[in-house]
Design a protein around this motif. Structure first.
Motif, PDB file in Angstrom:
ATOM      1  N   LEU A 117       0.856  -1.185   0.000  1.00 15.73           N
ATOM      2  CA  LEU A 117       0.000   0.000   0.000  1.00 15.73           C
ATOM      3  C   LEU A 117       0.890   1.232   0.000  1.00 15.73           C
ATOM      4  CD1 LEU A 117      -3.118   0.663   2.110  1.00 15.73           C
ATOM      5  CD2 LEU A 117      -1.205   2.237   2.303  1.00 15.73           C
TER       6      LEU A 117
ATOM      7  N   GLN B 288      -2.702   0.217  -3.951  1.00 19.90           N
ATOM      8  CA  GLN B 288      -2.698  -0.968  -3.104  1.00 19.90           C
ATOM      9  C   GLN B 288      -2.873  -2.186  -3.987  1.00 19.90           C
ATOM     10  OE1 GLN B 288      -5.915  -1.044  -0.255  1.00 19.90           O
ATOM     11  NE2 GLN B 288      -7.186   0.268  -1.521  1.00 19.90           N
TER      12      GLN B 288
ATOM     13  N   ILE C  91      -4.829   6.993   0.089  1.00 16.96           N
ATOM     14  CA  ILE C  91      -4.206   5.792  -0.460  1.00 16.96           C
ATOM     15  C   ILE C  91      -4.183   5.946  -1.977  1.00 16.96           C
ATOM     16  CG2 ILE C  91      -4.415   3.296  -0.771  1.00 16.96           C
ATOM     17  CD1 ILE C  91      -5.809   3.278   2.034  1.00 16.96           C
TER      18      ILE C  91
ATOM     19  N   THR D 213       5.319   3.767   1.347  1.00 16.01           N
ATOM     20  CA  THR D 213       4.877   2.454   0.908  1.00 16.01           C
ATOM     21  C   THR D 213       5.090   1.491   2.061  1.00 16.01           C
ATOM     22  OG1 THR D 213       5.351   2.821  -1.431  1.00 16.01           O
ATOM     23  CG2 THR D 213       5.281   0.542  -0.705  1.00 16.01           C
TER      24      THR D 213
ATOM     25  N   ARG E  87      -1.957  -7.937   5.063  1.00 11.60           N
ATOM     26  CA  ARG E  87      -3.002  -6.930   4.890  1.00 11.60           C
ATOM     27  C   ARG E  87      -3.563  -6.451   6.231  1.00 11.60           C
ATOM     28  NH1 ARG E  87      -6.683  -5.514   0.617  1.00 11.60           N
ATOM     29  NH2 ARG E  87      -5.711  -7.108  -0.664  1.00 11.60           N
TER      30      ARG E  87
END
Length: 142
Positions: A5, A81, A78, A52, A57
């Protein structure tokens, strides 16, 4: 598979204490990321953060929830991802090279004109490549 992400946010840090505060954030992040198996890289421009994160997750989502509520950030967005086969920052719990202002135009390019607009994929890719380059050239503790 490893979850990755990338986010950007505006800094709310006082200019006169920004660098020392970010240094403390990096030190604490390196400790916490090791505990949770996270890797990544951070860029601080003086005005914005770009980061990053890689790992499970659930750990990244928990961390992003804390970052979104952290009063040192605003407008957390964001920009990328995805699941990926391997880590780009495998040897870094948090790569960081210190404040760099020349990256500001890359962060600005990722920030869309309106809240509902998508970020430019090429600009996001360039920002992620810069994060990787900084990590590859970084010195200090992984």
């Amino acid at each position: 598979m490893i979850f990755s992400l990338t986010y950007i946010s505006k800094s709310r840090l006082a200019e006169d204490r920004a660098q020392s505060t970010v240094d403390q954030i990096v030190q604490k992040s390196r400790e916490n990321n090791r505990l949770h198996g996270l890797t990544g890289a951070l860029i601080f421009t003086g005005l914005d953060f770009a980061q990053t994160l890689e790992g499970e997750r659930c750990h990244i989502e928990t961390l992003m929830s804390r970052i979104s509520e952290d009063d040192r950030h605003e407008n957390v967005r964001i920009v990328h991802q995805a699941d990926q086969w391997s880590r780009h920052f495998a040897s870094w719990s948090m790569a960081y090279r210190g404040m760099t202002t020349f990256v500001q135009r890359h962060v600005d390019a990722v920030r869309p004109v309106s809240a509902n607009a998508a970020s430019d994929e090429v600009a996001v890719s360039e920002l992620r490549n810069l994060l990787s380059a900084f990590a590859a050239d970084s010195s200090g503790q992984p």
